[in-house]
Design an enzyme around this catalytic site. Structure first.
Site, mmCIF file in Angstrom:
data_model
loop_
_atom_site.group_PDB
_atom_site.id
_atom_site.type_symbol
_atom_site.label_atom_id
_atom_site.label_comp_id
_atom_site.label_asym_id
_atom_site.label_seq_id
_atom_site.Cartn_x
_atom_site.Cartn_y
_atom_site.Cartn_z
ATOM 1 N N LYS A 211 6.694 -31.469 3.347
ATOM 2 C CA LYS A 211 6.935 -32.293 2.460
ATOM 3 C C LYS A 211 8.104 -33.031 2.496
ATOM 4 O O LYS A 211 8.252 -34.423 2.379
ATOM 5 C CB LYS A 211 6.742 -31.697 1.072
ATOM 6 C CG LYS A 211 6.632 -32.633 -0.068
ATOM 7 C CD LYS A 211 6.127 -31.837 -1.502
ATOM 8 C CE LYS A 211 6.084 -32.573 -2.555
ATOM 9 N NZ LYS A 211 5.607 -31.903 -3.836
ATOM 10 N N GLU A 217 14.156 -23.836 7.684
ATOM 11 C CA GLU A 217 13.283 -23.098 8.860
ATOM 12 C C GLU A 217 12.486 -24.093 9.539
ATOM 13 O O GLU A 217 12.082 -23.946 10.876
ATOM 14 C CB GLU A 217 12.239 -22.045 7.858
ATOM 15 C CG GLU A 217 12.960 -20.950 7.291
ATOM 16 C CD GLU A 217 13.375 -21.356 5.884
ATOM 17 O OE1 GLU A 217 13.574 -22.545 5.450
ATOM 18 O OE2 GLU A 217 13.527 -20.409 5.309
ATOM 19 N N GLY A 272 3.750 -28.007 -2.856
ATOM 20 C CA GLY A 272 3.294 -27.288 -1.824
ATOM 21 C C GLY A 272 2.250 -26.289 -1.621
ATOM 22 O O GLY A 272 1.430 -26.439 -1.028
ATOM 23 N N ARG A 273 2.204 -25.601 -3.018
ATOM 24 C CA ARG A 273 1.333 -24.379 -2.786
ATOM 25 C C ARG A 273 -0.240 -24.954 -3.464
ATOM 26 O O ARG A 273 -1.064 -24.233 -3.411
ATOM 27 C CB ARG A 273 1.485 -23.299 -3.913
ATOM 28 C CG ARG A 273 2.009 -23.611 -5.277
ATOM 29 C CD ARG A 273 2.979 -22.537 -5.934
ATOM 30 N NE ARG A 273 3.301 -22.955 -7.053
ATOM 31 C CZ ARG A 273 4.674 -23.498 -7.381
ATOM 32 N NH1 ARG A 273 5.118 -23.920 -6.335
ATOM 33 N NH2 ARG A 273 4.736 -23.850 -8.781
ATOM 34 N N GLU A 358 4.317 -18.022 -7.394
ATOM 35 C CA GLU A 358 5.348 -19.050 -7.342
ATOM 36 C C GLU A 358 5.110 -19.634 -8.580
ATOM 37 O O GLU A 358 5.905 -20.385 -9.085
ATOM 38 C CB GLU A 358 5.370 -19.704 -6.179
ATOM 39 C CG GLU A 358 6.567 -20.733 -6.038
ATOM 40 C CD GLU A 358 6.625 -21.103 -4.483
ATOM 41 O OE1 GLU A 358 7.660 -20.652 -3.748
ATOM 42 O OE2 GLU A 358 5.830 -21.935 -4.197
ATOM 43 N N HIS A 389 -9.365 2.872 2.734
ATOM 44 C CA HIS A 389 -8.873 3.958 3.470
ATOM 45 C C HIS A 389 -7.180 3.812 3.423
ATOM 46 O O HIS A 389 -6.612 4.671 4.396
ATOM 47 C CB HIS A 389 -9.183 4.007 5.054
ATOM 48 C CG HIS A 389 -10.581 4.001 5.283
ATOM 49 N ND1 HIS A 389 -11.183 5.372 5.201
ATOM 50 C CD2 HIS A 389 -11.537 3.180 4.753
ATOM 51 C CE1 HIS A 389 -12.558 5.082 5.425
ATOM 52 N NE2 HIS A 389 -12.973 3.783 4.963
ATOM 53 N N LYS A 509 18.551 -20.078 -1.269
ATOM 54 C CA LYS A 509 18.447 -20.958 -0.185
ATOM 55 C C LYS A 509 19.876 -21.502 -0.160
ATOM 56 O O LYS A 509 20.439 -21.435 1.056
ATOM 57 C CB LYS A 509 17.577 -22.180 -0.382
ATOM 58 C CG LYS A 509 16.185 -22.210 0.038
ATOM 59 C CD LYS A 509 15.709 -23.475 -0.045
ATOM 60 C CE LYS A 509 14.288 -23.373 -0.382
ATOM 61 N NZ LYS A 509 13.608 -24.880 -0.496
#
Ligand code: G6Q
Length: 547
Positions: A211, A217, A272-273, A358, A389, A509
């Site tokens: 965005k 990163e 973003g999410r 978030e 399991h 950050k």
């Protein structure tokens, strides 16, 4: 614009009533609630957008629901839903509208926000995405050396990665199997190296999804991708054949060398999410094709309409959001397990972790005052039956109360013998066992030695929702994601928090950037760190160059 801070949820009469009601309900076993009320299972279910929610195995009765619905009224949930759909700036701390619902509105709709018809803009981008996706799929888009694209690598992180990965996995059945999809997110070079080691640059397209187009990163990985490509293709000119961008930052895209005619935009009102159905879903559209992508959007929209128009007592996201508050604040549950009985949904819990945590992992109200209740719980999960399991033991017999969302489908995309019946039998058995348990007398009646009886007794009373649909299709996936988006919204409104900012991501950050400088020796190490961090940093500086 007038500031509309909801009243504190804890000051509402329904909250007080729920506190005393909880004392009555908490000791009551689900066995009893079911046996005294034969109509319970039929009543405690709701349907919407092709999904069925059975919430009868929750530790509630009709009175609980009544009070939770009163609580929603008291927090003016209907008003808040309306303000979101109208495009008001409900993300207060960033002063932004929150309009992911506009991303899936039909072309015939119109929504004017700040003087702009956002639906028109959404469809313009969708049409550009479609033209591009078709070119990749019909192989008319060529790389710099004239070869067709076979590999698509999405570079992005957080909201620009988790949705695309999850959707690709969820809809893999519908994907074009001639194409290879990879997703690079981690700054760890291993992620890029492993994702590209068997790919030919001549046949590879990178989608840089960011965005802001500034995320450390993503930009580091994108520059590495650029070098990887140029190592073989040499000419700068080849970049535009092998890179496209999904971003809101045209200037940064252009200075990276990506032709802005190959940039797919979105808007600051898409968090973003909440962006997997925007241009961030370009890799999804290439994988499954524009028609399936449209079907996914229709599924999202169907759930949006259900959320907006259905009375709360039958409204799936509202019911789920209220139950989240019920367990988090009255039973003090700290986590929720999401257990999809479908291998294609293997990344769905990871996707939901960002969406839910978030959004609702907040410590202050909208007006900045400290919250007076617990807020968003921790979400986690794995696909069934694998989890059975592994960690189900703790859910069955441990000391934590963990509400569960089971997700299952009537039909498998891969019907192999009786696999699907066995899978679904397990889903149903787990819900039943968790709710009703097994008493000591029942264990004894099986002839179990007395010494083992306590160990083999199951208390039960472990609550769950069961979400079912006929099949996992693009439309079902859209509806399922929107169900959680709106249930997160509902809980967030009750807690009076901003579900759409994410300041908590920032501090780490900033500190990482400072330490990067220190590792490279650019900034002097002084007393800027605590002694523990300084010692760890020293260790790293000493050891990073050694074999
Ligand atoms: C999501 C967050 C966050 C964001 C990433 C990537 O709601 O805002 O996860 O999606 O930090 O950001 P960019 O898309 O700007 O690279």
């Amino acid at each position: 614009m007038a500031r509309t801070v909801p009243p504190r949820v804890t000051s509402l009469p329904a909250w007080k009533a729920l506190e005393s009601h909880h004392k009555e309900i908490a000791p009551r076993p689900l066995r009893e609630l079911f046996s005294e009320d034969p109509g319970r299972a039929k009543r405690m279910r709701a349907e919407g957008a092709g999904l069925l929610l059975d919430y009868s195995k929750n530790r509630i009765n009709d009175r609980t629901l009544e009070l939770l619905l009163e609580l929603a009224e008291g927090c003016r949930l209907s008003h808040h839903i309306r303000t979101m759909f109208e495009g008001q700036h409900i993300n207060k701390t960033e002063n932004r509208a929150v309009l992911h619902v506009a991303l899936r509105m039909p072309k015939s709709a119109s929504l004017v926000v700040d003087g702009v018809d956002v639906v028109k803009e959404v469809h313009e981008v969708l049409e550009r995405m479609e033209r591009f996706a078709r070119k990749i799929r019909d192989q008319s888009w060529k790389g710099a050396t004239g070869r067709s694209i076979k590999n698509i690598v999405n570079i992005g992180i957080g909201g620009s990665d988790l949705g695309p990965v999850m959707a690709y996995e969820a809809l893999r059945f519908f994907s074009d199997r001639r194409l290879v999809f990879r997703f690079v997110s981690n700054i760890d070079g291993t992620d890029f190296a492993e994702a590209t080691r068997d790919l030919d640059p001549e046949e590879t397209l990178f989608i840089v999804s960011s965005k802001t187009f500034t995320t450390l990163e993503t930009m580091t990985n994108a520059h590495t991708a650029r070098r990887w490509l140029l190592e073989k293709l040499k000419k700068e000119e080849s970049i535009r054949h092998h890179f496209v961008a999904v971003s809101t930052n045209a200037a940064a895209v252009s200075s990276f060398g990506i032709d802005t005619s190959n940039m797919f935009g979105f808007w600051d009102w898409v968090g973003g999410r909440y962006s997997m159905d925007s241009a961030i879903g370009l890799s999804t559209m290439i994988a499954v094709g524009p028609e399936n992508f449209r079907e996914m959007l229709a599924g999202f929209h169907a759930m949006d309409e259900h959320f907006r128009n259905t009375p709360f007592a039958r409204n799936l996201p509202v019911l789920m959001g209220l139950l989240t508050v019920w367990y988090a604040n009255f039973f003090k549950s700290q986590t929720v397990a999401v257990l999809p009985y479908d291998q294609y949904l293997k990344r769905f819990p990871a996707y939901l972790q960002q969406l839910t945590m978030e959004s609702n992992g907040k410590h202050v109200h909208l007006d900045g005052s400290p919250v007076d209740t617990a807020t968003g719980p921790i979400y986690w999960g794995e696909p069934g039956t694998n989890g059975q399991h592994s960690f189900y033991q703790l859910i069955h017999q441990g000391t934590h109360l963990i509400p569960i969302d089971f997700i299952g489908f009537a039909r498998s995309k891969n019907p192999l013998g009786d696999h699907h019946d066995i899978l679904m039998a397990n889903l149903l058995a787990q819900g039943e066992a968790l709710a009703f348990g097994k008493t000591a007398d029942e264990v004894r009646a099986d002839g179990v030695a007395e010494l083992q009886v306590p160990h083999r007794t199951f208390e039960g009373n472990r609550p769950s929702n069961t979400i079912l649909a006929p099949e996992l299709t693009p439309g079902t996936l859209g509806a399922l994601v929107a169900l959680y988006e709106h249930s997160v919204f509902t809980s967030g409104i009750l807690w009076g928090i901003d579900s759409f900012d994410q300041w908590g991501v920032e501090l780490g950050k900033v500190m990482a950037v400072r330490i990067i400088g220190e590792i490279a020796g650019k900034t002097p190490q002084g007393k800027v760190h605590d002694s523990g961090t300084a010692a760890l940093l020293d260790w790293y500086r000493e050891n990073r160059k050694k074999d």
